[in-house]
Design a protein around this motif. Structure first.
Motif, mmCIF file in Angstrom:
data_model
loop_
_atom_site.group_PDB
_atom_site.id
_atom_site.type_symbol
_atom_site.label_atom_id
_atom_site.label_comp_id
_atom_site.label_asym_id
_atom_site.label_seq_id
_atom_site.Cartn_x
_atom_site.Cartn_y
_atom_site.Cartn_z
ATOM 1 N N TYR A 91 8.353 28.212 18.628
ATOM 2 C CA TYR A 91 7.052 27.945 18.007
ATOM 3 C C TYR A 91 6.916 26.499 17.543
ATOM 4 N N PHE A 92 8.011 25.899 17.118
ATOM 5 C CA PHE A 92 7.945 24.484 16.752
ATOM 6 C C PHE A 92 7.621 23.630 17.989
ATOM 7 N N HIS A 93 8.217 23.990 19.124
ATOM 8 C CA HIS A 93 7.923 23.253 20.349
ATOM 9 C C HIS A 93 6.465 23.459 20.773
ATOM 10 N N GLN A 94 5.935 24.657 20.539
ATOM 11 C CA GLN A 94 4.534 24.902 20.885
ATOM 12 C C GLN A 94 3.603 24.074 20.003
ATOM 13 N N ALA A 95 3.976 23.911 18.740
ATOM 14 C CA ALA A 95 3.187 23.038 17.865
ATOM 15 C C ALA A 95 3.238 21.597 18.361
ATOM 16 N N LEU A 96 4.415 21.171 18.795
ATOM 17 C CA LEU A 96 4.570 19.797 19.283
ATOM 18 C C LEU A 96 3.875 19.573 20.619
ATOM 19 N N ALA A 97 3.679 20.647 21.389
ATOM 20 C CA ALA A 97 2.933 20.516 22.638
ATOM 21 C C ALA A 97 1.478 20.156 22.359
ATOM 22 N N LEU A 98 0.994 20.545 21.182
ATOM 23 C CA LEU A 98 -0.378 20.214 20.790
ATOM 24 C C LEU A 98 -0.454 18.889 20.046
ATOM 25 N N ASN A 99 0.637 18.552 19.347
ATOM 26 C CA ASN A 99 0.710 17.269 18.631
ATOM 27 C C ASN A 99 2.169 16.839 18.593
ATOM 28 N N ALA A 100 2.516 15.909 19.447
ATOM 29 C CA ALA A 100 3.919 15.495 19.605
ATOM 30 C C ALA A 100 4.493 14.846 18.366
ATOM 31 N N HIS A 101 3.641 14.497 17.406
ATOM 32 C CA HIS A 101 4.114 13.816 16.200
ATOM 33 C C HIS A 101 3.930 14.670 14.942
ATOM 34 N N ASP A 102 3.782 15.972 15.129
ATOM 35 C CA ASP A 102 3.571 16.846 13.967
ATOM 36 C C ASP A 102 4.836 16.868 13.104
ATOM 37 N N PRO A 103 4.791 16.365 11.872
ATOM 38 C CA PRO A 103 6.016 16.222 11.074
ATOM 39 C C PRO A 103 6.641 17.549 10.655
ATOM 40 N N LYS A 104 5.821 18.560 10.411
ATOM 41 C CA LYS A 104 6.391 19.844 9.982
ATOM 42 C C LYS A 104 7.168 20.521 11.108
ATOM 43 N N ALA A 105 6.650 20.428 12.321
ATOM 44 C CA ALA A 105 7.371 20.994 13.463
ATOM 45 C C ALA A 105 8.640 20.197 13.748
#
Length: 264
Positions: free
Chosen positions: A67-81
């Motif tokens: 799920y963290f990778h899926q968040a990063l697929a939408l925003n590669a710089h998402d700090p929480k993921a």
């Protein structure tokens, strides 16, 4: 009874995950039909983050990582993921990957005090005390951080490792000024005063530590017994020995990251 509580807790967690997945599917459909507008995209990222941390808390690291990778697929710089991945790889002892994601997290959000504290804990465990201290010196400047007393505790522990005794004691006292019930700080002071043969102070701080604990870890029990023996306190010694048989004993991390590690 404890087993029943665990079952209830597990069922509640499962229901929570199901509801988040259901909401996420609806968000995905909405986002796709409108070429993913920013609000829907952000909400999807937030849901992926929540799922990731939910699975991380229950030690389901593979699902959390997904799920963290899926968040990063939408925003590669998402700090929480990014932070979530750093915590996963740190737990798996993948040091190179963990450090990479800690650095990525702090580059994406330089104000993430929780990530900085956890990065310091990661460095401390590798005996990189000076680097850990540098991270904590930045983190402690965040006066809005709710666990600032624990950052001061961590700073004190770093200073002790670096031979800076007075600086360590100053940090411990500042931590108690912020939170007089900072029990782990009392344990550090009890340990120091035992080492320097200030036994009255050692016992005082150990008792304050013990008052806030229903169980003792191995280190705390050892310190308590040493203080009791040094003071000739047979009652305290007997009571602690009886607890050795009743309390589950576990070791403790030397740098405090437990309370904040999984908050997002």
């Amino acid at each position: 009874m404890p087993k029943a509580r665990r079952i209830i807790r597990t069922r509640r967690q499962s229901i929570g995950v199901f509801l988040m997945l259901f909401a996420l599917s609806a968000l995905t459909l909405t986002a796709c039909s409108h070429q993913r507008p920013s609000p829907e995209k952000n909400q999807a990222i937030d849901t992926y983050q929540q799922l990731g941390y939910t699975y991380l808390r229950s030690n389901q690291l593979g699902r959390a990582q997904k799920y963290f990778h899926q968040a990063l697929a939408l925003n590669a710089h998402d700090p929480k993921a990014l932070h979530g991945l750093a915590l996963i790889f740190a737990r798996q002892n993948e040091r190179r990957l963990a450090e990479h994601y800690f650095i990525e997290t702090l580059q994406s959000d330089t104000d993430s005090t929780i990530a900085r504290n956890n990065y310091a804990a990661f460095l401390f465990k590798q005996s990189r005390y000076d680097e850990a201290r540098s991270q904590l010196q930045v983190a402690v400047q965040d006066i809005r951080y709710p666990h600032r007393d624990r950052i001061l505790l961590n700073l004190g522990r770093c200073e002790l490792k670096l031979g800076q005794t007075q600086a360590a004691l100053d940090h411990f006292q500042r931590a108690l000024d912020l939170n007089p019930m900072a029990y782990d700080v009392h344990l550090e002071l009890a340990t120091w005063y035992l080492k320097t043969q200030q036994l009255t102070k050692a016992q005082h701080h150990w008792q304050l530590f013990d008052a806030g604990r229903t169980q003792l870890n191995e280190r705390a029990q050892k310190i308590g017994l040493q203080i009791a023996k040094a003071r000739g306190d047979q009652v305290m010694e007997a009571e602690l020995k009886s607890r050795q048989h009743n309390d589950p004993i576990s070791s403790t991390n030397h740098l405090s990251d437990k309370d904040s590690q999984y908050h997002d």
